[in-house]
Design a protein around this motif. Structure first.
Motif, PDB file in Angstrom:
ATOM      1  N   GLU A  39       0.762  -1.125   0.106  1.00 36.97           N
ATOM      2  CA  GLU A  39      -0.013   0.061  -0.043  1.00 36.97           C
ATOM      3  C   GLU A  39       0.836   1.242   0.139  1.00 36.97           C
ATOM      4  N   HIS A  88      -3.994   3.433   0.828  1.00 35.30           N
ATOM      5  CA  HIS A  88      -3.868   2.691   2.072  1.00 35.30           C
ATOM      6  C   HIS A  88      -4.987   1.837   2.766  1.00 35.30           C
ATOM      7  N   ARG A  89      -5.661   0.955   1.867  1.00 35.42           N
ATOM      8  CA  ARG A  89      -6.903   0.628   2.003  1.00 35.42           C
ATOM      9  C   ARG A  89      -7.030  -0.028   3.407  1.00 35.42           C
TER      10      ARG A  89
END
Length: 240
Positions: free
Chosen positions: A58, A185-186
């Motif tokens: 990410e 940045h899930r």
């Protein structure tokens, strides 16, 4: 060079500045301090090694969105929520890695977390960087960015009178780019793919709202000669 305690701090704290620097053709490097694994410590679908790999990817995705080259990343892989201080063996080793990276690239500006940002990893990161700068010739300009202080700081944790000069950077032209980097940045956002740890961490909407502003705030220790030559004035804030 930005030093991020966790994957996402680089985008939250100074994603706009990083994007502007890359637009201007300036080289940017990133140091990731912790392994980021403690956001969802009870996940079985994503054990520690998988969480670390996910969060590092990410970060790489976010840096790509901001225009930062893949080879410009150094990962120290220190334990999340337990980043050591410089006087410990692990901290001393991290200081040496930082010194080598700084000597190799010689950045003109170093972006580090605010020294009293409420998260202990952010404070430890600030101390590691400070220790790494000792003895290095031609120390870079050091700018401190704010992450958790927006939500959690006590009055004593905010800057004290004459401690720093505060200023704002206009990032309107790259705000959408910064938002996409944050969205990369899930695992740290609502709807995280790490789905099996109901006690796991995600950034609250109220926290994310602080990073939708068209400006970023930086704090800098006042050195009269440096302030004179850079055009900074010793007022609480000013627009850059």
């Amino acid at each position: 060079m930005v030093v991020a305690p966790h994957p996402d701090d680089e985008s939250l704290g100074c994603g706009g500045l990083l994007a502007l620097l890359r637009q201007a053709g300036q080289p940017v490097w990133c140091v990731l301090v912790s392994d980021g694994t403690m956001s969802h410590p009870n996940s079985r679908a994503f054990p520690p090694a998988a969480r670390q790999a996910l969060r590092e990817q990410e970060l790489r995705d976010a840096l790509h969105i901001l225009g930062v080259e893949p080879a410009a990343l150094l990962t120290l892989q220190l334990p999340d929520s337990q980043v050591p201080l410089p006087d410990s063996p692990a901290g001393f080793a991290a200081v040496q890695q930082l010194q080598q990276f700084l000597s190799q690239h010689q950045p003109a500006t170093l972006l580090v977390p605010w020294r009293r940002d409420p998260h202990p990893d952010h404070r430890a990161t600030s101390q590691l960087v400070a220790a790494a700068l000792v003895g290095l010739p031609g120390a870079p300009r050091r700018l401190e960015y704010v992450v958790w202080a927006w939500e959690r700081a006590t009055p004593a944790e905010w800057p004290q009178p004459q401690e720093v000069v505060g200023w704002q950077l206009d990032i309107r032209s790259v705000l959408e780019q910064k938002q996409r980097a944050i969205a990369a940045h899930r695992s740290q956002l609502p709807g995280s793919p790490i789905h099996d740890d109901p006690t796991g961490f995600t950034l609250a909407p109220s926290m994310l709202a602080h990073f939708t502003a068209p400006t970023e705030v930086y704090l800098e220790a006042p050195h009269p000669q440096d302030a004179l030559h850079s055009g900074l004035l010793p007022y609480p804030t000013h627009d850059s």
